[in-house]
Structures are given as structure tokens and as C-alpha cells.
Write a protein that holds these residues in place. Structure first.
Motif, mmCIF file in Angstrom:
data_model
loop_
_atom_site.group_PDB
_atom_site.id
_atom_site.type_symbol
_atom_site.label_atom_id
_atom_site.label_comp_id
_atom_site.label_asym_id
_atom_site.label_seq_id
_atom_site.Cartn_x
_atom_site.Cartn_y
_atom_site.Cartn_z
ATOM 1 N N GLY A 10 3.641 -1.029 3.643
ATOM 2 C CA GLY A 10 3.459 0.163 2.818
ATOM 3 C C GLY A 10 2.575 -0.111 1.615
ATOM 4 O O GLY A 10 1.737 0.717 1.241
ATOM 5 N N GLY A 11 2.742 -1.270 1.004
ATOM 6 C CA GLY A 11 1.878 -1.631 -0.123
ATOM 7 C C GLY A 11 0.429 -1.804 0.301
ATOM 8 O O GLY A 11 -0.492 -1.362 -0.413
ATOM 9 N N ALA A 12 0.199 -2.418 1.467
ATOM 10 C CA ALA A 12 -1.174 -2.587 1.949
ATOM 11 C C ALA A 12 -1.832 -1.241 2.232
ATOM 12 O O ALA A 12 -3.027 -1.049 1.970
ATOM 13 N N ALA A 13 -1.061 -0.284 2.753
ATOM 14 C CA ALA A 13 -1.615 1.044 3.010
ATOM 15 C C ALA A 13 -1.982 1.753 1.710
ATOM 16 O O ALA A 13 -2.964 2.514 1.663
ATOM 17 N N ALA A 65 -2.208 7.591 2.218
ATOM 18 C CA ALA A 65 -0.922 7.802 1.545
ATOM 19 C C ALA A 65 0.163 8.186 2.550
ATOM 20 O O ALA A 65 1.315 7.751 2.438
ATOM 21 N N VAL A 66 -0.196 9.003 3.540
ATOM 22 C CA VAL A 66 0.754 9.352 4.601
ATOM 23 C C VAL A 66 1.164 8.095 5.373
ATOM 24 O O VAL A 66 2.345 7.897 5.695
ATOM 25 N N VAL A 67 0.208 7.235 5.667
ATOM 26 C CA VAL A 67 0.519 5.991 6.377
ATOM 27 C C VAL A 67 1.488 5.142 5.560
ATOM 28 O O VAL A 67 2.465 4.584 6.103
ATOM 29 N N SER A 68 1.260 5.038 4.264
ATOM 30 C CA SER A 68 2.174 4.274 3.416
ATOM 31 C C SER A 68 3.575 4.863 3.449
ATOM 32 O O SER A 68 4.576 4.133 3.547
ATOM 33 N N ALA A 69 3.672 6.198 3.404
ATOM 34 C CA ALA A 69 4.983 6.849 3.457
ATOM 35 C C ALA A 69 5.689 6.555 4.780
ATOM 36 O O ALA A 69 6.921 6.391 4.817
ATOM 37 N N GLU A 70 4.938 6.471 5.865
ATOM 38 C CA GLU A 70 5.542 6.165 7.169
ATOM 39 C C GLU A 70 6.118 4.752 7.185
ATOM 40 O O GLU A 70 7.246 4.531 7.663
ATOM 41 N N PHE A 71 5.369 3.798 6.656
ATOM 42 C CA PHE A 71 5.883 2.429 6.597
ATOM 43 C C PHE A 71 7.132 2.344 5.710
ATOM 44 O O PHE A 71 8.107 1.656 6.039
ATOM 45 N N LEU A 72 7.113 3.039 4.590
ATOM 46 C CA LEU A 72 8.255 2.986 3.671
ATOM 47 C C LEU A 72 9.477 3.694 4.250
ATOM 48 O O LEU A 72 10.613 3.328 3.937
ATOM 49 N N THR A 73 9.257 4.691 5.097
ATOM 50 C CA THR A 73 10.384 5.311 5.801
ATOM 51 C C THR A 73 11.017 4.320 6.766
ATOM 52 O O THR A 73 12.250 4.241 6.884
ATOM 53 N N ALA A 74 10.187 3.559 7.479
ATOM 54 C CA ALA A 74 10.715 2.510 8.360
ATOM 55 C C ALA A 74 11.539 1.504 7.559
ATOM 56 O O ALA A 74 12.627 1.080 7.990
ATOM 57 N N MET A 75 11.032 1.121 6.404
ATOM 58 C CA MET A 75 11.781 0.213 5.531
ATOM 59 C C MET A 75 13.142 0.800 5.180
ATOM 60 O O MET A 75 14.176 0.120 5.241
ATOM 61 N N VAL A 127 -3.184 0.253 -0.842
ATOM 62 C CA VAL A 127 -4.479 -0.323 -1.209
ATOM 63 C C VAL A 127 -5.602 0.391 -0.453
ATOM 64 O O VAL A 127 -6.680 0.656 -1.019
ATOM 65 N N LEU A 128 -5.370 0.740 0.808
ATOM 66 C CA LEU A 128 -6.368 1.514 1.556
ATOM 67 C C LEU A 128 -6.609 2.872 0.886
ATOM 68 O O LEU A 128 -7.754 3.344 0.807
ATOM 69 N N ALA A 129 -5.546 3.502 0.405
ATOM 70 C CA ALA A 129 -5.708 4.769 -0.302
ATOM 71 C C ALA A 129 -6.549 4.584 -1.564
ATOM 72 O O ALA A 129 -7.404 5.417 -1.885
ATOM 73 N N ALA A 130 -6.325 3.478 -2.263
ATOM 74 C CA ALA A 130 -7.125 3.188 -3.452
ATOM 75 C C ALA A 130 -8.588 2.958 -3.080
ATOM 76 O O ALA A 130 -9.503 3.355 -3.821
ATOM 77 N N CYS A 131 -8.829 2.320 -1.933
ATOM 78 C CA CYS A 131 -10.202 2.121 -1.462
ATOM 79 C C CYS A 131 -10.894 3.459 -1.235
ATOM 80 O O CYS A 131 -12.081 3.629 -1.549
ATOM 81 N N ALA A 132 -10.156 4.416 -0.674
ATOM 82 C CA ALA A 132 -10.736 5.731 -0.419
ATOM 83 C C ALA A 132 -11.099 6.438 -1.709
ATOM 84 O O ALA A 132 -12.133 7.109 -1.801
ATOM 85 N N VAL A 133 -10.271 6.283 -2.717
ATOM 86 C CA VAL A 133 -10.537 6.922 -4.007
ATOM 87 C C VAL A 133 -11.714 6.253 -4.708
ATOM 88 O O VAL A 133 -12.598 6.917 -5.259
ATOM 89 N N ALA A 134 -11.747 4.920 -4.675
ATOM 90 C CA ALA A 134 -12.784 4.186 -5.404
ATOM 91 C C ALA A 134 -14.141 4.259 -4.714
ATOM 92 O O ALA A 134 -15.178 4.365 -5.380
ATOM 93 N N GLY A 161 5.093 2.606 14.178
ATOM 94 C CA GLY A 161 4.019 2.941 15.102
ATOM 95 C C GLY A 161 3.115 4.034 14.577
ATOM 96 O O GLY A 161 1.895 4.013 14.805
ATOM 97 N N CYS A 162 3.690 5.024 13.873
ATOM 98 C CA CYS A 162 2.861 6.084 13.271
ATOM 99 C C CYS A 162 1.781 5.484 12.384
ATOM 100 O O CYS A 162 0.598 5.847 12.469
ATOM 101 N N GLY A 163 2.191 4.565 11.525
ATOM 102 C CA GLY A 163 1.234 3.975 10.603
ATOM 103 C C GLY A 163 0.252 3.044 11.274
ATOM 104 O O GLY A 163 -0.961 3.089 11.014
ATOM 105 N N VAL A 164 0.745 2.182 12.168
ATOM 106 C CA VAL A 164 -0.136 1.212 12.830
ATOM 107 C C VAL A 164 -1.199 1.922 13.661
ATOM 108 O O VAL A 164 -2.382 1.545 13.648
#
Length: 381
Positions: free
Chosen positions: A271-274, A359-369, A276-283, A206-209
Motif C-alpha cells: 500500500g505504501g509503494a502504491a 490511490a485506489v490501488v493503495s486502498a485495495e492493498f490496505l483493505t487486504a492488510m 508512491v506511484l500516486a505521488a509520481c503521477a502528481v509530480a 489481486g485487484c491492486g496487482v
């Protein structure tokens, strides 16, 4: 089936305010109704109320029955949306959103009880997937017709239209659902470690979503230079992918002896999709503008499906007498995540930019995993 369609609509209106505020974020920020930081608190207000009241809501649904609960849910959602539509400033807006936490707390307990009572066991997983996809249908409605209405007639008109929809769903439920049985004392609910694990999983999910739902449109407008209406289409993308993911993964879960065996995989992919969002922010544009669309689809297909599969597991194992409270325990975790996620995201963005937030969102999803992977290893041992 009319009841499946109704349950789908109920889930959609119960959380419509979340997606609507996310889709309308550029308008809200532009006219001074809310700041970027306060935008996250609007999500927190509603879902903190939902998380705190979920246990009581589950008990209430078990006591009064699902028909009464669903009618009350639709009416409360309509009132909350009306108040958002007339809110004169941030304080009133937060109060109205907090009221919207009440129907959110009632939605899963009430709809799950209908499924257990009215559907054959073989059809319950598919029905659960469809009704959970109603949440994403709300995202689709917010990102397409309602965002378009906001561009034409203003954001308040879009919110009022959503309120009318919620009221119509309440009337629909009153007409087609069977009368509830006589009220009776609720049966005691047995403690269950697996329900606690599903709740912990849904907390981080839920944190990430919630962060994605609340900030994706604003991110696309501010960092990727998309027009507000086009940025709102990203919420619609979340909705389309979420509907497909929730229905498809729920059907798959229904064929398994343990539906929760899929949960770790869904969180890992999210987590992988999040990332990609981080990469979008950088690019930034143009590469980030191109990649944000499949990233949003990935979040919808996998993260949104995680909650649906958790509900399939609840429906599989719950008893009719205690289904409301079992559902509420898992929902409380998800709602707590919705309350915590956006403020954490806002802090990360203010400190280090959107890349850090995703990146925080990705970490939240990976914690759920990790929560589900560790449990799988214990079972194997």
C-alpha cells in the motif's frame, strides 16, 4: 532441482499473457488493436474465466493428477497466445485472452499437488516460493526480451514467441513428471474459515496487482514521458523484485508456525509503494520518473510476495487428496481481484487521472492488510 525449475516455468507461462499485454500496451494502443479503457477489460476477460472456473479446475486436478493437468495447461496457454497473435480486432483479442483463463485456473492446484507429493516438508516453503516466482519470471520475460522483440519485429511476433515457450513447457512436463496414479473419486473437502480469509485477502491483493501489471507501462509512457521500450522495463523491474520477494518471504514464512502471520505486513508495504506511484503521477517528470522505479520494485517485492506466502500457508495445511481444491479456492479470490481491479483503475483514471487510480490501488492493498489484522486481533482475544 529440475522439478522446481519446471514448476517455476509452469507458473510463468500460465500468466504470461497478462504481463505480455501490459508490456505491449503502448503498441496495442498505438495501432488501434485496443483502447486504453478496453485494455483493462482484456485482463478482466482472462481472470474472470479463471475465477469462475477455479473451483472446477481444482476438482479436475485432484481427479486426473498433476502431470496430466500441467501438460494440458501448457498446451492451452500456447493455443491462447497463438490466438492473441492472430487476433484481427478487439473482440477476437478478448476471446483469446478469455481462453487463457483456463490454464491460469489450473496452475496453482497442479503445482501445489506436485510439491506436496514430491518434496520433503522442510523443502516445501522454498519450493513454493520459487514456483510462485515463476509468475514474476513471466513479467521479466515480457518486459525485456519479448518487449524488445516487439520493438524489432512487431507485437504479434512477440506473442508468437511466447506461445512457443508455453508449448515447450508442456513437453518438458510430459518428459520429467512421474505418471499420475489411476483416477479415483475425489475425497470430500472440509470447510475452512482460514482458507476463506486467505481468499478474501487475495481478492483485494489481486485487484491492486492486476492494475499495476496492466497499466504501469502505459502510465510511464503517457504521464512520465518514457519511451515504450524503457517503460516496458518497469514490468521487468516488477519481475526481478517479485522473484526476490516471493522466494525470500516464502522462506521466512516456512520457518513460522503460522505462515499467514506475514500477510498483513506485506499488504501494508505494498500500500505504501502504491502511494508512491500516486505521488509520481502528481509530480510528473523528472521526479516522478525517478521515483517510479523504486515504487515498482516495492510492488513486486511485497504485493507479489503476498500471494506466494498465502500459497505457502495452503501447502502447509492442505492434504494431498484435497490440495487442488484448497489451492483453487485461494486462487479464485486472487483471480477475481485480477478481473475487478483494472476496470476500477480505468474508471478512476478517466474520472480524475492516474493519481486517483494509484490511490485506489493503495486502498485495495490496505483493505487486504485490514482483513488479516482484524483476524490477528480476534486470535489474540
Amino acid at each position: 532441482m529440475p522439478r522446481t525449475a519446471l514448476l517455476t516455468a509452469v507458473m510463468g507461462v500460465s500468466m504470461l499473457q497478462l504481463f505480455l499485454i501490459g508490456a505491449l500496451a503502448p503498441y496495442l494502443v498505438a495501432d488501434g488493436s485496443v483502447s486504453r479503457g478496453l485494455l483493462g477489460l482484456t485482463t478482466t476477460a482472462g481472470f474472470l474465466v479463471a475465477a469462475v472456473l477455479s473451483p472446477a479446475a481444482g476438482t479436475l486436478v485432484d481427479r486426473i493428477g498433476p502431470r496430466r493437468a500441467i501438460v494440458a495447461l501448457g498446451a492451452l496457454a500456447a493455443v491462447a497466445l497463438m490466438l492473441i497473435g492472430v487476433a484481427p480486432g478487439p473482440a477476437a483479442l478478448l476471446a483469446a485472452v478469455a481462453l487463457g483463463g483456463l490454464p491460469q485456473a489450473m496452475a496453482n492446484p497442479a503445482t501445489n499437488k506436485v510439491i506436496i507429493a514430491a518434496f520433503e516438508p522442510v523443502a516445501r516453503a522454498t519450493a513454493t516460493g520459487w514456483k510462485q516466482s515463476g509468475v514474476q519470471l513471466g513479467a521479466l520475460a515480457a518486459g525485456l526480451p519479448l518487449a524488445g522483440l516487439a520493438a524489432w519485429a512487431g507485437w504479434r511476433a512477440a506473442v508468437w514467441a511466447a506461445a512457443g515457450t508455453a508449448l515447450a513447457v508442456a513437453l518438458w512436463a510430459w518428459r520429467i513428471l512421474p505418471a499420475d496414479p489411476a483416477r479415483r473419486p475425489v475425497a470430500p473437502v472440509a470447510g475452512g474459515g482460514r482458507v476463506g480469509r486467505w481468499a478474501a485477502y487475495c481478492l483485494f491483493l489481486g485487484c491492486g496487482v492486476a492494475s499495476v501489471n496492466t497499466y504501469l507501462t502505459l502510465f510511464a509512457a503517457q504521464r512520465l514521458s518514457l519511451a515504450p521500450v524503457i517503460a516496458g522495463w518497469l514490468v521487468a523491474m516488477l519481475g526481478i523484485a517479485g522473484i526476490a520477494g516471493r522466494v525470500g518471504w516464502s522462506r521466512r514464512a516456512g520457518t513460522l508456525e503460522r505462515p499467514d502471520a506475514l500477510l498483513w505486513l506485506l499488504a501494508a508495504c505494498a500500500g505504501g509503494a502504491a502511494l508512491v506511484l500516486a505521488a509520481c503521477a502528481v509530480a510528473g517528470p523528472p521526479w516522478g520518473t525517478a521515483l517510479v522505479w523504486p515504487a515498482a520494485a516495492g510492488i513486486g517485492a511485497f504485493a507479489a510476495a503476498g500471494n506466494a506466502v498465502a500459497m505457502v500457508a495452503v501447502v502447509r495445511h492442505a492434504q494431498q487428496a484435497t490440495a487442488g481444491r484448497d489451492s483453487a479456492r485461494v486462487s479464485a479470490g486472487f483471480f477475481a481481484g485480477f478481473a475487478l481491479g483494472p476496470p476500477l483503475f480505468a474508471v478512476a483514471v478517466e474520472a480524475s487521472g492516474y493519481g486517483a487510480g494509484w490511490a485506489v490501488v493503495s486502498a485495495e492493498f490496505l483493505t487486504a492488510m485490514t482483513i488479516m489484522v482484524v483476524r490477528r486481533e480476534k486470535v489474540r482475544a
